[in-house]
Design a protein around this motif. Sequence first.
Motif, PDB file in Angstrom:
ATOM      1  N   GLU A   2      22.701 -23.982 -18.468  1.00 35.26           N
ATOM      2  CA  GLU A   2      23.321 -23.928 -17.154  1.00 35.26           C
ATOM      3  C   GLU A   2      22.559 -22.977 -16.235  1.00 35.26           C
ATOM      4  O   GLU A   2      22.107 -21.915 -16.651  1.00 35.26           O
ATOM      5  CB  GLU A   2      24.767 -23.481 -17.285  1.00 35.26           C
ATOM      6  N   LYS A   3      22.450 -23.379 -15.018  1.00 36.92           N
ATOM      7  CA  LYS A   3      21.713 -22.549 -14.052  1.00 36.92           C
ATOM      8  C   LYS A   3      22.497 -21.308 -13.661  1.00 36.92           C
ATOM      9  O   LYS A   3      23.668 -21.395 -13.321  1.00 36.92           O
ATOM     10  CB  LYS A   3      21.442 -23.379 -12.788  1.00 36.92           C
ATOM     11  N   PRO A   4      21.884 -20.129 -13.746  1.00 38.00           N
ATOM     12  CA  PRO A   4      22.616 -18.928 -13.336  1.00 38.00           C
ATOM     13  C   PRO A   4      22.893 -18.961 -11.838  1.00 38.00           C
ATOM     14  O   PRO A   4      22.155 -19.565 -11.078  1.00 38.00           O
ATOM     15  CB  PRO A   4      21.648 -17.799 -13.689  1.00 38.00           C
ATOM     16  N   LEU A   5      23.978 -18.303 -11.438  1.00 35.82           N
ATOM     17  CA  LEU A   5      24.355 -18.343 -10.024  1.00 35.82           C
ATOM     18  C   LEU A   5      23.778 -17.188  -9.222  1.00 35.82           C
ATOM     19  O   LEU A   5      23.553 -17.288  -8.031  1.00 35.82           O
ATOM     20  CB  LEU A   5      25.882 -18.331  -9.886  1.00 35.82           C
ATOM     21  N   VAL A   6      23.590 -16.069  -9.904  1.00 38.89           N
ATOM     22  CA  VAL A   6      23.104 -14.904  -9.169  1.00 38.89           C
ATOM     23  C   VAL A   6      21.769 -14.441  -9.729  1.00 38.89           C
ATOM     24  O   VAL A   6      21.438 -14.713 -10.880  1.00 38.89           O
ATOM     25  CB  VAL A   6      24.112 -13.713  -9.215  1.00 38.89           C
ATOM     26  N   ILE A   7      21.041 -13.768  -8.897  1.00 38.08           N
ATOM     27  CA  ILE A   7      19.743 -13.261  -9.313  1.00 38.08           C
ATOM     28  C   ILE A   7      19.912 -11.901  -9.962  1.00 38.08           C
ATOM     29  O   ILE A   7      20.592 -11.018  -9.434  1.00 38.08           O
ATOM     30  CB  ILE A   7      18.802 -13.199  -8.100  1.00 38.08           C
ATOM     31  N   LEU A   8      19.313 -11.763 -11.119  1.00 39.59           N
ATOM     32  CA  LEU A   8      19.427 -10.540 -11.879  1.00 39.59           C
ATOM     33  C   LEU A   8      18.135 -10.395 -12.677  1.00 39.59           C
ATOM     34  O   LEU A   8      17.757 -11.316 -13.397  1.00 39.59           O
ATOM     35  CB  LEU A   8      20.615 -10.702 -12.821  1.00 39.59           C
ATOM     36  N   PRO A   9      17.439  -9.266 -12.538  1.00 40.06           N
ATOM     37  CA  PRO A   9      16.211  -9.132 -13.318  1.00 40.06           C
ATOM     38  C   PRO A   9      16.516  -8.937 -14.804  1.00 40.06           C
ATOM     39  O   PRO A   9      17.496  -8.283 -15.154  1.00 40.06           O
ATOM     40  CB  PRO A   9      15.550  -7.882 -12.745  1.00 40.06           C
ATOM     41  N   ASN A  10      15.688  -9.495 -15.647  1.00 42.74           N
ATOM     42  CA  ASN A  10      15.814  -9.280 -17.082  1.00 42.74           C
ATOM     43  C   ASN A  10      14.911  -8.093 -17.434  1.00 42.74           C
ATOM     44  O   ASN A  10      13.689  -8.239 -17.518  1.00 42.74           O
ATOM     45  CB  ASN A  10      15.372 -10.554 -17.803  1.00 42.74           C
ATOM     46  N   LEU A  11      15.531  -6.947 -17.636  1.00 42.63           N
ATOM     47  CA  LEU A  11      14.752  -5.717 -17.811  1.00 42.63           C
ATOM     48  C   LEU A  11      13.885  -5.720 -19.059  1.00 42.63           C
ATOM     49  O   LEU A  11      12.910  -4.985 -19.148  1.00 42.63           O
ATOM     50  CB  LEU A  11      15.681  -4.496 -17.843  1.00 42.63           C
ATOM     51  N   THR A  12      14.242  -6.546 -20.034  1.00 41.59           N
ATOM     52  CA  THR A  12      13.429  -6.554 -21.252  1.00 41.59           C
ATOM     53  C   THR A  12      12.232  -7.489 -21.123  1.00 41.59           C
ATOM     54  O   THR A  12      11.432  -7.597 -22.035  1.00 41.59           O
ATOM     55  CB  THR A  12      14.267  -6.983 -22.478  1.00 41.59           C
ATOM     56  N   SER A  13      12.117  -8.149 -19.970  1.00 47.25           N
ATOM     57  CA  SER A  13      11.040  -9.140 -19.837  1.00 47.25           C
ATOM     58  C   SER A  13       9.791  -8.597 -19.142  1.00 47.25           C
ATOM     59  O   SER A  13       8.882  -9.350 -18.828  1.00 47.25           O
ATOM     60  CB  SER A  13      11.554 -10.343 -19.036  1.00 47.25           C
ATOM     61  N   CYS A  14       9.742  -7.299 -18.909  1.00 50.71           N
ATOM     62  CA  CYS A  14       8.647  -6.753 -18.097  1.00 50.71           C
ATOM     63  C   CYS A  14       7.263  -7.094 -18.668  1.00 50.71           C
ATOM     64  O   CYS A  14       7.009  -6.894 -19.843  1.00 50.71           O
ATOM     65  CB  CYS A  14       8.797  -5.235 -17.969  1.00 50.71           C
ATOM     66  N   HIS A  15       6.432  -7.624 -17.826  1.00 57.70           N
ATOM     67  CA  HIS A  15       5.116  -8.042 -18.298  1.00 57.70           C
ATOM     68  C   HIS A  15       4.038  -7.805 -17.250  1.00 57.70           C
ATOM     69  O   HIS A  15       4.345  -7.498 -16.095  1.00 57.70           O
ATOM     70  CB  HIS A  15       5.149  -9.522 -18.694  1.00 57.70           C
ATOM     71  N   GLU A  16       2.806  -7.962 -17.679  1.00 54.79           N
ATOM     72  CA  GLU A  16       1.668  -7.842 -16.769  1.00 54.79           C
ATOM     73  C   GLU A  16       1.840  -8.852 -15.633  1.00 54.79           C
ATOM     74  O   GLU A  16       2.382  -9.929 -15.827  1.00 54.79           O
ATOM     75  CB  GLU A  16       0.399  -8.159 -17.559  1.00 54.79           C
ATOM     76  N   SER A  17       1.374  -8.468 -14.449  1.00 56.50           N
ATOM     77  CA  SER A  17       1.488  -9.385 -13.317  1.00 56.50           C
ATOM     78  C   SER A  17       0.192  -9.301 -12.513  1.00 56.50           C
ATOM     79  O   SER A  17      -0.714  -8.550 -12.862  1.00 56.50           O
ATOM     80  CB  SER A  17       2.702  -8.995 -12.470  1.00 56.50           C
ATOM     81  N   MET A  18       0.116 -10.076 -11.440  1.00 60.40           N
ATOM     82  CA  MET A  18      -1.115 -10.083 -10.657  1.00 60.40           C
ATOM     83  C   MET A  18      -0.962  -9.208  -9.414  1.00 60.40           C
ATOM     84  O   MET A  18      -0.199  -9.511  -8.511  1.00 60.40           O
ATOM     85  CB  MET A  18      -1.488 -11.517 -10.258  1.00 60.40           C
ATOM     86  N   GLY A  19      -1.740  -8.128  -9.366  1.00 57.65           N
ATOM     87  CA  GLY A  19      -1.692  -7.216  -8.228  1.00 57.65           C
ATOM     88  C   GLY A  19      -2.333  -7.840  -6.993  1.00 57.65           C
ATOM     89  O   GLY A  19      -1.881  -7.659  -5.882  1.00 57.65           O
ATOM     90  N   ARG A  20      -3.423  -8.550  -7.223  1.00 61.01           N
ATOM     91  CA  ARG A  20      -4.044  -9.393  -6.208  1.00 61.01           C
ATOM     92  C   ARG A  20      -4.520 -10.602  -7.005  1.00 61.01           C
ATOM     93  O   ARG A  20      -4.429 -10.596  -8.232  1.00 61.01           O
ATOM     94  CB  ARG A  20      -5.316  -8.789  -5.585  1.00 61.01           C
ATOM     95  N   SER A  21      -5.067 -11.587  -6.324  1.00 62.11           N
ATOM     96  CA  SER A  21      -5.417 -12.798  -7.070  1.00 62.11           C
ATOM     97  C   SER A  21      -6.447 -12.531  -8.171  1.00 62.11           C
ATOM     98  O   SER A  21      -6.529 -13.256  -9.144  1.00 62.11           O
ATOM     99  CB  SER A  21      -5.907 -13.884  -6.115  1.00 62.11           C
ATOM    100  N   ASP A  22      -7.213 -11.443  -8.045  1.00 67.27           N
ATOM    101  CA  ASP A  22      -8.237 -11.160  -9.052  1.00 67.27           C
ATOM    102  C   ASP A  22      -7.951  -9.882  -9.853  1.00 67.27           C
ATOM    103  O   ASP A  22      -8.845  -9.338 -10.479  1.00 67.27           O
ATOM    104  CB  ASP A  22      -9.591 -10.998  -8.351  1.00 67.27           C
TER     105      ASP A  22
END
Length: 355
Positions: A2-22
């Motif tokens: 089921e699709k969640p209704l509200v936005i809530l960050p999953n704190l245990t999911s923290c991962h590397e991300s892209m600071g800029r495209s490179d």
Amino acid sequence: QEKPLVILPNLTSCHESMGRSDLPVYCCPPMNQSNVAIIDFQFPDPSLPLRVRRPTHLLDDNYISKYKKAITIMKSLPDTDPRSYTRQANLHCLFCTGAYNQQGSNSPLNIHRSWLFFPWHRMLVYFHERILGSLIGDDTFALPFWPWDIPEGMVIPEMYMKAPFFHEARDFSHFPPSVVDLDYSCTTPSSEDYRCFESGLGPEDQVHTNLAMMYNQMVAGAKKMELFMGCPYKAGEGGSCDGPGTIELAPHNTVHKWVGSNLNPGSREDMGVFYSAARDPIFYPHHANIDRLWEVWRTLHGNKVITDPGWLDSSFFFYDEKLQLNRIKIRDVLSITKLQYAYEKVDFTWLNNRP
Ligand code: C2O
């Protein structure tokens, strides 16, 4: 599922991300937050005095030395302390580069370019201000705002040109007395010949152009809720909602770019790009002004409110000055009076600048 209704960050999911495209970045907190106790946000005691945010051109030396002291202490805290300057700056990196996934879905959470923009930044600045105040034992401490929308505020504020508020990674050619270009534009970051365009206007014309632009972004071009607040980002959506409101697009983004360094083409770090923007101390008075303009817009447009529960109940997590992790809902930040702060009134000269 089921699709969640509200936005809530999953704190245990923290991962590397892209600071800029490179540039992959990792801005996650040093230790696992899964066993940190979370409290529901409570409004501050209404008997406490209001924190009054004042414009940067009207600050006195006494205030500046308090702020100096607070930020110096904050910068001296270790990264293991969520109140530290680095951790505060990394909050912006976390929520603005999609480092967390949403709870109940694997979509990365990004608070820019949608209706999450105003409330999320209000939370960030609010907790930052509370922490600064507590570091100097002053519960009336308020951040200043940088009123680049009025002629008195259209240069980089004096105090941000000196330590500890000065920041190296800025465009030196935009230092005072250079007048800010609220419509500063650049080609797309990924383009080969990335460049930004100086308006070439003299100071007086630049001020005038800025005022006309403010009128458009706040009044003429922002009559409907969605035009100002940005597109309605629903839970479980990845990047499908991409519609910044008028003020988010400019002057918000443009001032970020204008302040950031020309020596980092393509991104103009630090202010010019999400992962590093909040490292520059000027980020905070810039955002206090954005926050103030949200209040001004509401009063100019009959106090329009969003009633969608998906927005009202979307929540984020912020550490407070007592090192408690607060879960705070968007509906909790819709009254700045309840949050015990206010903005000193300034004249909006742009209101009379119908082009
Ligand atoms: Cu989250 Cu001024 O950007």
